[in-house]
Design a protein around this motif. Structure first.
Motif, mmCIF file in Angstrom:
data_model
loop_
_atom_site.group_PDB
_atom_site.id
_atom_site.type_symbol
_atom_site.label_atom_id
_atom_site.label_comp_id
_atom_site.label_asym_id
_atom_site.label_seq_id
_atom_site.Cartn_x
_atom_site.Cartn_y
_atom_site.Cartn_z
ATOM 1 N N GLY A 1 1.568 -0.792 49.920
ATOM 2 C CA GLY A 1 1.022 0.282 49.094
ATOM 3 C C GLY A 1 2.065 1.277 48.643
ATOM 4 O O GLY A 1 1.949 1.876 47.561
ATOM 5 N N LEU A 2 3.103 1.473 49.469
ATOM 6 C CA LEU A 2 4.215 2.323 49.042
ATOM 7 C C LEU A 2 4.893 1.747 47.809
ATOM 8 O O LEU A 2 5.193 2.474 46.853
ATOM 9 N N GLU B 1 16.818 13.741 57.754
ATOM 10 C CA GLU B 1 15.466 13.173 57.797
ATOM 11 C C GLU B 1 14.409 14.257 57.961
ATOM 12 O O GLU B 1 13.370 14.240 57.296
ATOM 13 N N HIS B 2 14.678 15.201 58.842
ATOM 14 C CA HIS B 2 13.713 16.280 59.047
ATOM 15 C C HIS B 2 13.578 17.130 57.796
ATOM 16 O O HIS B 2 12.478 17.567 57.446
ATOM 17 N N SER B 3 14.692 17.367 57.096
ATOM 18 C CA SER B 3 14.632 18.129 55.847
ATOM 19 C C SER B 3 13.786 17.415 54.804
ATOM 20 O O SER B 3 13.042 18.052 54.048
ATOM 21 N N LEU B 4 13.894 16.081 54.756
ATOM 22 C CA LEU B 4 13.054 15.305 53.842
ATOM 23 C C LEU B 4 11.584 15.513 54.170
ATOM 24 O O LEU B 4 10.761 15.714 53.268
ATOM 25 N N VAL B 5 11.243 15.472 55.458
ATOM 26 C CA VAL B 5 9.856 15.672 55.868
ATOM 27 C C VAL B 5 9.365 17.051 55.449
ATOM 28 O O VAL B 5 8.238 17.199 54.958
ATOM 29 N N SER C 1 12.459 -2.856 44.599
ATOM 30 C CA SER C 1 11.356 -2.655 43.657
ATOM 31 C C SER C 1 10.962 -1.190 43.538
ATOM 32 O O SER C 1 10.286 -0.801 42.589
ATOM 33 N N SER C 2 11.363 -0.377 44.505
ATOM 34 C CA SER C 2 11.029 1.040 44.563
ATOM 35 C C SER C 2 9.520 1.235 44.459
ATOM 36 O O SER C 2 8.754 0.455 45.031
ATOM 37 N N SER C 3 9.082 2.255 43.725
ATOM 38 C CA SER C 3 7.651 2.529 43.606
ATOM 39 C C SER C 3 7.385 3.307 42.336
ATOM 40 O O SER C 3 8.205 4.140 41.929
ATOM 41 N N PRO C 4 6.240 3.067 41.690
ATOM 42 C CA PRO C 4 5.892 3.857 40.509
ATOM 43 C C PRO C 4 5.502 5.289 40.870
ATOM 44 O O PRO C 4 5.463 6.150 40.002
ATOM 45 N N TRP D 1 10.946 8.461 46.375
ATOM 46 C CA TRP D 1 11.865 9.396 47.033
ATOM 47 C C TRP D 1 12.083 8.985 48.484
ATOM 48 O O TRP D 1 13.217 8.947 48.975
ATOM 49 N N TRP D 2 11.005 8.661 49.189
ATOM 50 C CA TRP D 2 11.111 8.223 50.582
ATOM 51 C C TRP D 2 11.922 6.931 50.669
ATOM 52 O O TRP D 2 12.811 6.788 51.521
ATOM 53 N N ILE D 3 11.635 5.983 49.788
ATOM 54 C CA ILE D 3 12.321 4.697 49.803
ATOM 55 C C ILE D 3 13.818 4.873 49.576
ATOM 56 O O ILE D 3 14.652 4.254 50.251
#
Length: 220
Positions: free
Chosen positions: A27-28, A83-87, A150-153, A159-161
């Motif tokens: 789903g991601l 990683e924490h900054s991303l969260v 493939s990333s995500s639409p 961004w997470w990927i």
């Protein structure tokens, strides 16, 4: 020449395949993952990452060689810086402050996973600590690399990927795997390391599955 990383991957590969096939990750990539499930995941990450950094720091304390001490101590700091900054930024996309997110309960899987990591890395031998912590690095790197193709639409998911599939994270994981290959371990130590690695890989699957189900405590 066979490397220990190859032996470890044989142990966790079946779990990794099930992770890739999980509807949370499919789903991601296709953008169909419900935002509520991703929000649940991010909130649980806000609980998970500080304890993951503690486990990395404990692994550094167990390390017999200065290079390994430096590796895991630096990675503990990076976990909180990157990683924490991303969260924190992902939480903001959902209109949440980190302090508010941490007031929400850590789910059963998060509590079990973090407890296992911190306990093993604090009380186990260095090989046991390494076995517990390496799949956390490697599976995320493998997932990120695979999904990056493939990333995500959905820009939030993309961004997470990009964070975990990007070169910086891949290089960090490569350094840990080089360290793993350089260890001189007895047969018993190798077996205990691999046992811990399989448990952690299973927790990785459970963590994504708990987000997909938006897991909560069944009572109380």
């Amino acid at each position: 020449m066979s490397r220990f990383r190859d032996e470890l991957w044989q142990v966790v590969a079946g779990v990794y395949d099930q992770i890739l096939a999980h509807p949370f990750l499919t789903g991601l990539t296709d953008g169909s993952l419900p935002r509520e499930a991703f929000r649940h995941y991010v909130v649980q990450e806000a609980h998970f990452l500080p304890d993951y950094a503690r486990a990395q720091a404990a692994c550094a304390a167990r390390a017999p060689e200065p290079a390994a001490v430096q590796r895991f101590a630096a990675d503990a700091a990076t976990t909180l810086e990157v990683e924490h900054s991303l969260v924190v930024e992902l939480l903001a996309a959902f209109g949440l402050e980190e302090t508010d997110a941490r007031k929400l309960p850590a789910g059963p899987t998060t509590v079990g996973y973090t407890s296992y990591l911190v306990r093993t890395c604090s009380l186990g031998t260095f090989p046991e600590a390494l076995g517990a912590i390496v799949p956390c690095y490697w599976i995320y790197a493998k997932v990120g690399e695979r999904l990056l193709a493939s990333s995500s639409p959905d820009p939030l998911y993309a961004w997470w990927i990009e964070t975990y599939g990007g070169q910086g994270y891949q290089e960090t994981v490569a350094a840990v795997l080089d360290l793993l290959d350089g260890l001189a371990l007895s047969a018993e130590e190798r077996a205990r390391l691999l046992e811990r690695a399989l448990t952690t890989a299973r927790y990785e699957w459970l963590f994504w599955d708990s987000a997909w189900r938006q897991e909560s405590w069944p009572c109380g």
